[in-house]
Design a protein around this motif. Structure first.
Motif, mmCIF file in Angstrom:
data_model
loop_
_atom_site.group_PDB
_atom_site.id
_atom_site.type_symbol
_atom_site.label_atom_id
_atom_site.label_comp_id
_atom_site.label_asym_id
_atom_site.label_seq_id
_atom_site.Cartn_x
_atom_site.Cartn_y
_atom_site.Cartn_z
ATOM 1 N N MET A 1 13.660 30.893 3.442
ATOM 2 C CA MET A 1 13.438 30.981 4.887
ATOM 3 C C MET A 1 12.340 30.024 5.349
ATOM 4 N N SER A 2 11.234 29.973 4.591
ATOM 5 C CA SER A 2 10.125 29.083 4.958
ATOM 6 C C SER A 2 10.552 27.628 4.896
ATOM 7 N N GLU A 3 11.421 27.289 3.920
ATOM 8 C CA GLU A 3 11.904 25.911 3.817
ATOM 9 C C GLU A 3 12.758 25.547 5.024
ATOM 10 N N GLN A 4 13.550 26.505 5.519
ATOM 11 C CA GLN A 4 14.376 26.241 6.691
ATOM 12 C C GLN A 4 13.512 26.006 7.932
ATOM 13 N N ILE A 5 12.437 26.786 8.048
ATOM 14 C CA ILE A 5 11.515 26.598 9.187
ATOM 15 C C ILE A 5 10.838 25.234 9.102
ATOM 16 N N LEU A 6 10.357 24.889 7.893
ATOM 17 C CA LEU A 6 9.712 23.582 7.718
ATOM 18 C C LEU A 6 10.698 22.450 7.980
ATOM 19 N N SER A 7 11.967 22.647 7.554
ATOM 20 C CA SER A 7 12.988 21.629 7.797
ATOM 21 C C SER A 7 13.215 21.429 9.291
ATOM 22 N N ALA A 8 13.243 22.525 10.041
ATOM 23 C CA ALA A 8 13.428 22.432 11.498
ATOM 24 C C ALA A 8 12.234 21.746 12.161
ATOM 25 N N VAL A 9 11.009 22.128 11.721
ATOM 26 C CA VAL A 9 9.798 21.499 12.279
ATOM 27 C C VAL A 9 9.785 20.008 11.959
ATOM 28 N N HIS A 10 10.194 19.673 10.746
ATOM 29 C CA HIS A 10 10.271 18.258 10.354
ATOM 30 C C HIS A 10 11.249 17.495 11.251
ATOM 31 N N GLY A 11 12.414 18.095 11.517
ATOM 32 C CA GLY A 11 13.385 17.442 12.385
ATOM 33 C C GLY A 11 12.848 17.218 13.788
ATOM 34 N N VAL A 12 12.129 18.235 14.314
ATOM 35 C CA VAL A 12 11.558 18.126 15.656
ATOM 36 C C VAL A 12 10.487 17.039 15.714
ATOM 37 N N THR A 13 9.556 17.062 14.742
ATOM 38 C CA THR A 13 8.465 16.069 14.760
ATOM 39 C C THR A 13 8.995 14.652 14.575
ATOM 40 N N THR A 14 10.021 14.498 13.741
ATOM 41 C CA THR A 14 10.583 13.162 13.516
ATOM 42 C C THR A 14 11.246 12.628 14.780
ATOM 43 N N MET A 15 12.028 13.482 15.472
ATOM 44 C CA MET A 15 12.687 13.030 16.696
ATOM 45 C C MET A 15 11.662 12.728 17.784
ATOM 46 N N LEU A 16 10.650 13.602 17.940
ATOM 47 C CA LEU A 16 9.592 13.348 18.923
ATOM 48 C C LEU A 16 8.847 12.062 18.601
ATOM 49 N N PHE A 17 8.554 11.864 17.317
ATOM 50 C CA PHE A 17 7.863 10.649 16.879
ATOM 51 C C PHE A 17 8.661 9.417 17.288
ATOM 52 N N GLY A 18 9.960 9.423 17.019
ATOM 53 C CA GLY A 18 10.784 8.259 17.342
ATOM 54 C C GLY A 18 10.869 7.985 18.825
ATOM 55 N N ILE A 19 11.031 9.045 19.635
ATOM 56 C CA ILE A 19 11.178 8.867 21.079
ATOM 57 C C ILE A 19 9.881 8.350 21.707
ATOM 58 N N TYR A 20 8.749 8.995 21.377
ATOM 59 C CA TYR A 20 7.477 8.593 21.990
ATOM 60 C C TYR A 20 7.008 7.240 21.479
ATOM 61 N N CYS A 21 7.230 6.942 20.204
ATOM 62 C CA CYS A 21 6.857 5.620 19.686
ATOM 63 C C CYS A 21 7.662 4.530 20.371
ATOM 64 N N SER A 22 8.969 4.761 20.561
ATOM 65 C CA SER A 22 9.810 3.776 21.243
ATOM 66 C C SER A 22 9.288 3.491 22.646
ATOM 67 N N ALA A 23 8.857 4.543 23.348
ATOM 68 C CA ALA A 23 8.336 4.365 24.706
ATOM 69 C C ALA A 23 6.994 3.649 24.712
ATOM 70 N N PHE A 24 6.076 4.081 23.829
ATOM 71 C CA PHE A 24 4.727 3.521 23.841
ATOM 72 C C PHE A 24 4.692 2.109 23.273
ATOM 73 N N PHE A 25 5.630 1.764 22.375
ATOM 74 C CA PHE A 25 5.725 0.380 21.910
ATOM 75 C C PHE A 25 5.953 -0.559 23.092
ATOM 76 N N LEU A 26 6.749 -0.113 24.065
ATOM 77 C CA LEU A 26 7.077 -0.948 25.225
ATOM 78 C C LEU A 26 5.918 -1.057 26.212
ATOM 79 N N GLY A 27 4.974 -0.143 26.129
ATOM 80 C CA GLY A 27 3.853 -0.156 27.064
ATOM 81 C C GLY A 27 3.947 0.912 28.140
#
Length: 684
Positions: A1-27
């Motif tokens: 169960m804990s691995e599933q929660i960590l997997s979900a958190v990992h998916g969320v942080t990775t997607m957020l990381f990609g979206i915000y980095c893409s925006a901030f790279f542009l300025g």
């Protein structure tokens, strides 16, 4: 169960990381509105991914990830934030490449521990740390880089794009890379990411160096051109002198013949003609400084050859308080610009008047000339859209800054003025004021407007509307955009503005609080509030707002408000620049209560009780504080502000803060001037 929660958190942080980095790279600025917008995008894409995962499983969901997240993100950045498609694509590929840092560290942890929860935990921590480092050290560099042209962006984005295709082809659509130890194979992504970030930093540094070299090259080219012009003029003078020397024997023979034949008038006339020819070969002694004399003589000849008039009034010593070369370079650029402006003039009156004087460690440099058209201003500096033009202005600014001076371009009544100031303790005291006046037949109205709004697109739209209104009403307009209240408050300490457009809903310091800070600074500048809600209307009255506009702004409503503003504040405060013991200060005429002559100085008493001792002759003050401006000399040692008078008798005038005497001979004229002024001011 804990691995599933960590997997979900990992998916969320990775997607957020990609979206915000893409925006901030542009300025894209990390303000509340943009952060919420990107979070809504994440919510939508995350929901689609969860649905895809539930319907088709993890393998197909990962294979369709680019269609759900990456490609829609590229289109969103291009359509919503108006960035070029290639810039958006490169930013997304770059953000994907940065994800490989956490990917490799997670696999490395998994290879060591063999525990799946360690893999997800390390990835989450690494993703968070990577984002913090990128935000602090990298995004500022990429903002400039991603504004390059398509060719340069293709070079920059080649590595991220190749890795993106390679990674999906070998890991998502196949397991080619995972035939052996994953940590070893994924090190390629880790190495690529580090190399790319280093490349971005180096590229930005090289770009700055290139810009500096280009500017230096342009300035040197201007110097070289000026030297070539001077050398060419010296050659012409030398040739003329050689011809005159050769013909001197003939000239003497002609003069002798005319004298022998009894024509002394003709001989004298002929001698004057020879003197005129010699004048072009002589370096005139305008001042005690030889280099200054040389530059002025050369430009005087160039003006004359083009049918232009250069009037010089120079009084400087042999030693200047700054570098001879620097001052002459600034002077050459100013005279060059003046000469080109006069050549474009259709009026037959083509003149330039130069005044150059030295007072101890200060130089006063003033240059006046008429022009055909008032140039456009950007950030307070006149600019030209013609190729090869504008270098002279940049050169003047560059050299004044190098000598620790200050430049200021402004329009004064019928004139455009360039002012440069510096303190004497810097070792350079170039012009306390350098003016280039440009005259026009009609009155030029000027206005400096600050716009404080965190929405870039709205600021651009409002700037365009204000520019249109200014052109329609024959205004010269300078706009100062700011994205937050703190930047505006900092700027208002040094930049005088006539009007402020202030957004109410902003992150950190909102518009109402910003306006309160402005009022606490003692500034009475009119404020027009901007907002999409009426709920703040009452708060706006607490800070004495001039008006309140709802977004989106209606063009006709905006123009009507600007017309009302001009009718209310159309009379500019006239100032007088005076010499004091500490340097120079600007005095607003309407703030003056009265002036008193004290030997070779003048005591200026202001309406707030402050007194200033200025090193000016009283007779000079009489020429500034005139009856036409609401002042009257009631005594040989006093000039009083008529608008500040509370009462008067035959012997005394009482103002708001003091009493000054009226001489017996001036009483009748004073009484006539006072009642005439009061009648005119009330009827106007």
């Amino acid at each position: 169960m804990s691995e599933q929660i960590l997997s979900a958190v990992h998916g969320v942080t990775t997607m957020l990381f990609g979206i915000y980095c893409s925006a901030f790279f542009l300025g894209i600025k990390p303000i509340r509105k943009n952060i919420l917008t990107m979070f809504l995008l994440f919510s939508g894409q995350g929901l689609l991914y969860v649905i895809d995962l539930a319907l088709f499983g993890e393998t197909l969901a990962n294979m369709s990830y680019p269609l759900i997240v990456h490609f829609p993100l590229v289109l969103f950045l291009s359509v919503h934030y108006k960035y070029p498609l290639i810039s958006s694509a490169v930013s997304v590929f770059s953000a994907y490449l940065c994800c490989q840092i956490s990917n490799w560290t997670g696999l490395f942890a998994l290879a060591i521990t063999g525990l799946q929860w360690c893999y997800y935990s390390v990835r989450i921590l690494t993703t968070t740390l990577t984002f913090v480092l990128l935000y602090r050290y990298v995004f500022r560099s990429t903002k400039t880089i991603f504004t390059k042209n398509a060719r340069e962006l293709s070079i920059i984005g080649f590595l991220p794009f190749v890795y993106y295709v390679f990674d999906y082809a070998s890991t998502k659509f196949s397991t080619l890379l995972y035939s052996r130890n994953k940590a070893v194979v994924e090190f390629m992504g880790f190495a690529f990411c580090i190399a790319y970030l280093v490349f971005l930093i180096i590229y930005f540094q090289e770009y700055e160096n290139k810009q500096e070299i280009t500017q230096y090259s342009n300035l040197r080219e201007m110097q070289l051109q000026s030297m070539q012009n001077e050398i060419e003029q010296v050659k012409i003078s030398s040739q003329r002198l050689a011809i005159l020397r050769h013909d001197m024997r003939h000239h003497l023979s002609i003069i002798l013949t005319q004298l022998q034949n009894g024509y002394p008038d003709k001989a004298q006339e002929y001698i004057h003609e020879i003197n005129s020819a010699y004048d072009d070969t002589i370096i005139a002694a305008y001042s005690g400084n030889e280099m200054l004399n040389s530059v002025l003589s050369i430009y005087h000849s160039r003006f004359t050859d083009r049918g232009l008039s250069l009037i010089c009034n120079v009084s400087t010593g042999k030693e200047l308080p700054c570098s001879d070369l620097s001052l002459c370079t600034i002077l050459s650029n100013a005279l060059e610009n003046s000469m080109h402006a006069l050549e474009q003039l259709e009026s037959p009156s083509k003149w330039a008047r130069l005044t150059l004087s030295q007072k101890k460690n200060h130089i006063l440099f003033q240059l006046e000339n008429p022009v055909e058209k008032i140039p456009a201003f950007v950030d307070g500096v006149p600019v030209s859209t013609r190729n090869g033009h504008g270098i002279g202005v940049r050169s003047i600014i560059y050299y004044v800054e190098q000598l620790h001076g200050q430049c200021h371009f402004s329009i004064v009544d019928h004139s455009i003025a360039l002012s440069c100031e510096s303190s004497s303790d810097t070792g350079f005291s170039l012009p306390d004021t350098i003016h280039t006046f440009i005259h026009r037949k009609v009155l030029i109205k000027i206005m400096n407007i600050a716009i404080c709004d965190d929405e870039i697109l709205f600021t651009r739209e409002l700037s365009s509307l204000l520019t249109h209104w200014a052109e329609k009403n024959d205004f010269s307009l300078t706009l100062y955009p700011y994205s937050n209240g703190d930047d505006l408050l900092t700027a208002l300490r040094t930049i005088p503005v006539d009007l402020i457009f202030l957004d109410i809903i902003m992150p950190l310091l909102n518009g109402i609080d910003t306006a309160r800070e402005i009022r606490s600074m003692g500034l009475t500048v009119p404020v027009i509030f901007l907002t999409s809600s009426r709920e703040f209307a009452l708060d706006s009255y607490d800070v004495k707002a001039f008006h309140y506009l709802l977004k989106p702004v209606n063009t006709l409503k905006l123009f009507s408000v600007m017309d009302d503003f001009f009718k209310t504040y159309h009379v500019p405060a006239e100032t007088f620049v005076a010499h004091t013991a500490d340097g120079f200060c600007s005095i607003t005429l309407n703030d003056v209560d009265y002036l008193e002559a004290q030997n070779k100085q003048v005591l200026v008493c202001l309406s707030n009780g402050t007194t200033l001792k200025i090193r000016e002759l009283f007779v000079k003050c009489e020429g500034v504080f005139t009856p036409e401006k609401g002042f009257f000399k009631c005594h040989r040692s006093y000039i009083v502000n008529l608008s500040h008078i509370k009462q008067f008798t035959r012997a005394m005038v009482t103002t708001g803060i003091s009493s000054v005497p009226i001489s017996r001979n001036n009483y009748s004229a004073f009484k006539d001037a006072y009642f005439s002024y009061m009648f005119d001011s009330n009827s106007g």
